[in-house]
Design an enzyme around this catalytic site. Structure first.
Site, PDB file in Angstrom:
ATOM      1  N   HIS A  91      11.608 -24.959  18.721  1.00  0.00           N
ATOM      2  CA  HIS A  91      10.267 -25.514  18.913  1.00  0.00           C
ATOM      3  C   HIS A  91       9.251 -24.873  17.985  1.00  0.00           C
ATOM      4  O   HIS A  91       9.512 -23.861  17.341  1.00  0.00           O
ATOM      5  CB  HIS A  91       9.821 -25.387  20.372  1.00  0.00           C
ATOM      6  CG  HIS A  91       9.768 -24.005  20.918  1.00  0.00           C
ATOM      7  ND1 HIS A  91       8.862 -23.050  20.492  1.00  0.00           N
ATOM      8  CD2 HIS A  91      10.513 -23.406  21.878  1.00  0.00           C
ATOM      9  CE1 HIS A  91       9.043 -21.935  21.170  1.00  0.00           C
ATOM     10  NE2 HIS A  91      10.049 -22.106  22.007  1.00  0.00           N
ATOM     11  N   CYS A  94      14.386 -19.073  23.088  1.00  0.00           N
ATOM     12  CA  CYS A  94      14.370 -20.239  22.199  1.00  0.00           C
ATOM     13  C   CYS A  94      14.307 -19.793  20.741  1.00  0.00           C
ATOM     14  O   CYS A  94      14.254 -18.604  20.439  1.00  0.00           O
ATOM     15  CB  CYS A  94      13.166 -21.123  22.518  1.00  0.00           C
ATOM     16  SG  CYS A  94      13.230 -21.907  24.144  1.00  0.00           S
TER      17      CYS A  94
END
Length: 167
Positions: free
Chosen positions: A120, A142
């Protein structure tokens, strides 16, 4: 009747976003390779990297993700299986963690393996400008990227693409 209209709209949205993925000379990206120790995400075509990006990882970057909340980025073979826009992180592409072996290990150990591992973008607000995040390992597991880089990856990598995450 409303459900039918909603279904048609959803189908159109999915198909239109899928068709916007760009290719390189007619070839889609064949693989995404993440090298955690080098803080790099590489787009691979014909077995060779053609584009490399600097990435941020989980706050505890060394080692494979073992349990939910350990703030590690997983290692292994996964798929980019869906994507979404995010108010908090700009664009986000979901990684199919946990895979079968991750889930089996967690089940044997009686722990939750975690979920929602994504590639992301970066927050970009007045209080937390994007440049603060670029050289830090700041995620909960992430893979974080600058927003400009994330937009490029979003346009080049289609859902269903293999992602390999190495130590």
């Amino acid at each position: 009747m409303r459900w039918l209209l909603a279904l048609i709209c959803l189908s159109f949205a999915i198909l239109s976003s899928a068709s916007t993925v760009q290719t390189l000379g007619g070839k889609p990206v064949e693989k995404v390779l993440v090298l955690k120790s080098a803080h790099q995400l590489q787009l691979i075509n014909d077995g060779k990297p053609f584009k490399t990006y600097r990435i941020s990882l989980g706050k505890n970057p060394k080692g494979h993700k073992l349990i939910e909340g350990d703030r590690r980025t997983p290692e292994g073979l996964y798929w980019i299986d869906w994507r979404k826009t995010s108010d908090r992180f700009n664009l986000a592409m979901h990684i199919s963690y946990p895979n079968i072996s991750d889930a089996a290990r967690a089940r044997r150990e009686g722990v939750s393996p975690g979920s929602m591992i994504m590639i992301h973008g970066t927050p970009d607000t007045e209080d937390y400008p994007e440049q603060w995040f670029h050289t830090l390992d700041w995620t909960d597991g992430c893979i974080g990227m600058r927003n400009v880089d994330m937009r490029e990856v979003w346009n080049l990598v289609k859902d269903g693409t293999l992602i390999e995450i190495r130590p």
